[in-house]
Design a protein around this motif. Sequence first.
Motif, mmCIF file in Angstrom:
data_model
loop_
_atom_site.group_PDB
_atom_site.id
_atom_site.type_symbol
_atom_site.label_atom_id
_atom_site.label_comp_id
_atom_site.label_asym_id
_atom_site.label_seq_id
_atom_site.Cartn_x
_atom_site.Cartn_y
_atom_site.Cartn_z
ATOM 1 N N GLU A 86 1.132 -1.215 0.253
ATOM 2 C CA GLU A 86 0.152 0.103 -0.067
ATOM 3 C C GLU A 86 1.196 0.827 0.544
ATOM 4 N N ALA A 87 0.702 2.101 -0.150
ATOM 5 C CA ALA A 87 1.326 3.959 -0.157
ATOM 6 C C ALA A 87 0.953 4.962 1.140
ATOM 7 N N THR A 88 0.763 4.420 2.034
ATOM 8 C CA THR A 88 0.833 5.637 2.907
ATOM 9 C C THR A 88 1.711 5.153 3.553
ATOM 10 N N HIS A 92 -0.014 -10.918 -1.925
ATOM 11 C CA HIS A 92 0.401 -12.638 -1.506
ATOM 12 C C HIS A 92 -1.145 -12.628 -1.492
ATOM 13 N N GLU A 93 -2.059 -12.189 -2.314
ATOM 14 C CA GLU A 93 -3.562 -12.873 -1.331
ATOM 15 C C GLU A 93 -4.369 -14.011 -3.059
ATOM 16 N N ALA A 94 -4.833 -15.112 -2.163
ATOM 17 C CA ALA A 94 -5.336 -15.446 -3.517
ATOM 18 C C ALA A 94 -5.823 -14.848 -5.282
ATOM 19 N N ALA A 140 -11.672 -12.614 -9.374
ATOM 20 C CA ALA A 140 -12.333 -11.730 -10.298
ATOM 21 C C ALA A 140 -11.236 -10.303 -9.177
ATOM 22 N N GLY A 141 -11.070 -9.651 -9.488
ATOM 23 C CA GLY A 141 -10.547 -8.164 -8.910
ATOM 24 C C GLY A 141 -9.793 -8.268 -8.104
ATOM 25 N N ARG A 142 -9.438 -9.627 -7.517
ATOM 26 C CA ARG A 142 -8.253 -9.264 -6.685
ATOM 27 C C ARG A 142 -6.604 -9.905 -7.341
ATOM 28 N N PHE A 143 -6.090 -9.383 -7.260
ATOM 29 C CA PHE A 143 -4.662 -9.768 -7.900
ATOM 30 C C PHE A 143 -3.759 -9.867 -6.891
ATOM 31 N N ASP A 176 -3.777 6.878 -5.337
ATOM 32 C CA ASP A 176 -3.327 6.919 -3.903
ATOM 33 C C ASP A 176 -3.690 8.500 -3.824
ATOM 34 N N ALA A 177 -4.619 9.144 -2.782
ATOM 35 C CA ALA A 177 -4.629 10.339 -2.337
ATOM 36 C C ALA A 177 -4.387 10.664 -1.148
ATOM 37 N N GLU A 178 -3.313 11.858 -0.513
ATOM 38 C CA GLU A 178 -3.196 11.162 0.822
ATOM 39 C C GLU A 178 -2.969 13.201 0.925
ATOM 40 N N ALA A 179 -3.382 13.418 1.946
ATOM 41 C CA ALA A 179 -2.873 15.010 2.761
ATOM 42 C C ALA A 179 -2.850 14.968 4.387
ATOM 43 N N VAL A 221 -14.458 -2.370 9.007
ATOM 44 C CA VAL A 221 -13.762 -2.311 9.709
ATOM 45 C C VAL A 221 -12.414 -2.276 8.443
ATOM 46 N N ARG A 222 -11.036 -1.948 7.983
ATOM 47 C CA ARG A 222 -10.676 -1.980 6.768
ATOM 48 C C ARG A 222 -9.105 -2.793 8.028
ATOM 49 N N GLY A 223 -8.516 -3.784 6.699
ATOM 50 C CA GLY A 223 -7.832 -4.332 7.142
ATOM 51 C C GLY A 223 -6.213 -3.794 7.436
ATOM 52 N N GLY A 238 -11.365 2.735 -0.963
ATOM 53 C CA GLY A 238 -11.239 3.509 0.971
ATOM 54 C C GLY A 238 -10.235 3.392 1.242
ATOM 55 N N GLY A 239 -10.714 4.626 2.787
ATOM 56 C CA GLY A 239 -9.526 4.633 3.240
ATOM 57 C C GLY A 239 -9.709 5.805 4.761
ATOM 58 N N GLY A 240 -9.005 6.864 5.092
ATOM 59 C CA GLY A 240 -9.559 7.023 6.308
ATOM 60 C C GLY A 240 -8.535 8.173 6.860
ATOM 61 N N ARG A 241 -8.420 7.992 7.950
ATOM 62 C CA ARG A 241 -7.500 9.018 8.966
ATOM 63 C C ARG A 241 -6.593 9.080 9.642
ATOM 64 N N TYR A 242 -5.263 8.975 9.569
ATOM 65 C CA TYR A 242 -4.331 8.375 10.639
ATOM 66 C C TYR A 242 -4.106 8.572 11.113
ATOM 67 N N ASP A 243 -4.532 10.120 12.308
ATOM 68 C CA ASP A 243 -3.495 11.106 13.132
ATOM 69 C C ASP A 243 -2.255 10.742 14.328
ATOM 70 N N VAL A 297 -4.967 11.895 6.316
ATOM 71 C CA VAL A 297 -6.129 12.124 5.795
ATOM 72 C C VAL A 297 -5.872 11.089 4.624
ATOM 73 N N GLY A 298 -6.598 9.985 3.743
ATOM 74 C CA GLY A 298 -6.290 9.844 2.531
ATOM 75 C C GLY A 298 -7.105 8.755 2.194
ATOM 76 N N TRP A 299 -7.240 7.451 1.245
ATOM 77 C CA TRP A 299 -7.523 6.829 0.372
ATOM 78 C C TRP A 299 -6.485 6.253 -1.212
ATOM 79 N N ALA A 300 -6.495 4.648 -1.351
ATOM 80 C CA ALA A 300 -6.601 4.418 -2.198
ATOM 81 C C ALA A 300 -7.704 3.678 -2.759
ATOM 82 N N ALA A 301 -7.801 3.707 -4.186
ATOM 83 C CA ALA A 301 -9.191 2.896 -5.128
ATOM 84 C C ALA A 301 -8.692 2.134 -6.237
ATOM 85 N N GLY A 302 -8.837 0.842 -6.417
ATOM 86 C CA GLY A 302 -8.300 0.141 -6.887
ATOM 87 C C GLY A 302 -8.237 0.555 -8.568
ATOM 88 N N LEU A 303 -7.507 0.147 -9.360
ATOM 89 C CA LEU A 303 -7.766 0.882 -10.710
ATOM 90 C C LEU A 303 -8.658 -0.186 -11.752
HETATM 91 P P1 HAM Z 1 -6.539 -0.926 1.291
HETATM 92 O O1 HAM Z 1 -8.382 -0.933 1.420
HETATM 93 O O2 HAM Z 1 -6.389 -1.785 1.217
HETATM 94 O O3 HAM Z 1 -6.525 0.740 1.363
HETATM 95 O O4 HAM Z 1 -6.624 -0.334 -0.482
HETATM 96 C C1 HAM Z 1 -8.142 -0.036 -1.091
HETATM 97 C C2 HAM Z 1 -8.098 -0.392 -2.652
HETATM 98 O O5 HAM Z 1 -7.000 -1.030 -3.663
HETATM 99 C C3 HAM Z 1 -9.098 -1.364 -2.623
HETATM 100 O O6 HAM Z 1 -10.473 -0.757 -2.199
HETATM 101 C C4 HAM Z 1 -9.138 -2.113 -3.785
HETATM 102 O O7 HAM Z 1 -9.420 -2.073 -4.726
HETATM 103 C C5 HAM Z 1 -8.103 -1.655 -3.908
HETATM 104 N N1 HAM Z 1 -7.089 -3.397 -3.797
HETATM 105 C C6 HAM Z 1 -6.540 -3.839 -2.718
HETATM 106 N N2 HAM Z 1 -6.279 -5.647 -2.927
HETATM 107 C C7 HAM Z 1 -6.007 -4.967 -3.915
HETATM 108 C C8 HAM Z 1 -6.088 -6.232 -4.325
HETATM 109 N N3 HAM Z 1 -5.260 -8.175 -3.791
HETATM 110 N N4 HAM Z 1 -5.903 -6.584 -5.861
HETATM 111 C C9 HAM Z 1 -7.007 -5.233 -6.366
HETATM 112 N N5 HAM Z 1 -6.623 -4.798 -6.238
HETATM 113 C C10 HAM Z 1 -6.973 -4.747 -4.494
HETATM 114 C C11 HAM Z 1 -5.547 0.629 1.545
HETATM 115 O O8 HAM Z 1 -4.519 0.742 0.897
HETATM 116 C C12 HAM Z 1 -5.100 2.321 2.221
HETATM 117 N N6 HAM Z 1 -3.397 2.679 1.694
HETATM 118 C C13 HAM Z 1 -5.475 3.642 1.567
HETATM 119 C C14 HAM Z 1 -5.043 4.903 2.418
HETATM 120 C C15 HAM Z 1 -4.754 5.983 1.712
HETATM 121 N N7 HAM Z 1 -5.937 4.920 3.427
HETATM 122 C C16 HAM Z 1 -5.046 6.394 3.701
HETATM 123 N N8 HAM Z 1 -4.707 6.445 2.926
#
Ligand code: HAM
Length: 413
Positions: A82-84, A114-116, A119-122, A129-132, A257-259, A283-288, A302-308
Amino acid sequence: MKKFQAARGTVDVLPPDARRRLRLVEIAGDVLGRAGYEPMETPVFEDTELFARGVGPSTDIVQKEMFTFEDKAGRSLTLRPEATAGISRAYIEHGMHKLPQPVKVWTAGPFFRHEAPQAGRFRQFTQIDAEALGSDDPTLDAELILLLAEIFEKAGTGPSHLRLSSLGTPETRADYVDELRTYLRAREGELSEEVRGRLEHNPLRAFDADHPGTQAVMAAAPRLVDRLTTEDADHFAEVRALLDAAGLAYEIDATLVRGLDYYTRTVFEFVSERLGAQAALGGGGRYDGLVEELGGPPTPGVGWAAGLERMLLAAGDEDLERAPTVFISYADPGRARAGFVLARELRQAGYRVESEQAGRSLKGQFKQADRVGAFVTVILGDSIEVKDMDTGTQRVADTPAEVLEMVREAAER
Ligand code: HAM
């Protein structure tokens, strides 16, 4: 001979998809740029300890999903999951707390877990990813959520719903976790084995369980949103008021619950109606507490990430327009050099130009011109002819300058 294949959980991105992906990154950069977010990049691998501490030692990511290896000097490195954590590390390393705050950045690139695969999981996937960093102002939480919603809308990912919650401070959370653990212990017999195994370290994960007995117990469990301090509750109320003012619908989901372990206060997730089991678009959230945890000065973030890949799955195959194209064909293959030079001149004039480069018959070349969507085909033989593909008219040009003029006329029609 061994047949090579892309490694499990990885994909090749072929031309039409690759262009769609670039387009999405462009959309995101444009939306974020207008709100003052600047592009930034961090390395694809980092010190393993950064993720262990940043993401949290009890998370699935750290316990099971990291691609970890040793370099030649015996240092433990990990491909970023992840990027944060990396962006926070860079913020500290480069003294970015001395810049005007908040520091607003965004990034896009490959991440590894390293997940199983399904579809939609790689195992290699792409995040935007965006952060402030550097301010706990609730307008940042709301702004980031709204920007993500705008990106999804512009990307055409279709209907999704926003789950929102607040986790409060680590102290509130610790007290709450004790309360929850006591509650769960009293009902241990009704819980799944997995949840019982995690009771000590991470009872919150019980909210994630598929197990019916556990779900029944969780439905009546105490909720963290009801235990927030006044300050945290006010912060959360302001974030909600801002989203209300902007007209963005959301659902308060106390079981969200976020992972990742670094979250404090606001957490959120967009869930797509178009995706199956892996429905979280972003998804995302605050990380003070994260920057301080990593050795920096106390710094809210605070920030988020979206899966392309998930965004593209949800958006489907909308047609991407190509820039108007000129096709250069040869009635006489001996004119290849003249065509080569002409292609360069037309490109310099701003046109997209393709030419015959595979030895096709003239008929085959016209088919190719149609395939690339040419609005003009130039035919080089004894003379130079310029065919307007819309009207079908064909005119002779005496000089390259005349070709350019005719292309310009056709483009303006
Ligand atoms: P995350 O919820 O673990 O958050 O991942 C964000 C997004 O990345 C997920 O909603 C999903 O779309 C995509 N994603 C995650 N794992 C996979 C996967 N194995 N295959 C395909 N897409 C995936 C974060 O990573 C936090 N760093 C977000 C954040 C930024 N929070 C604060 N700042």
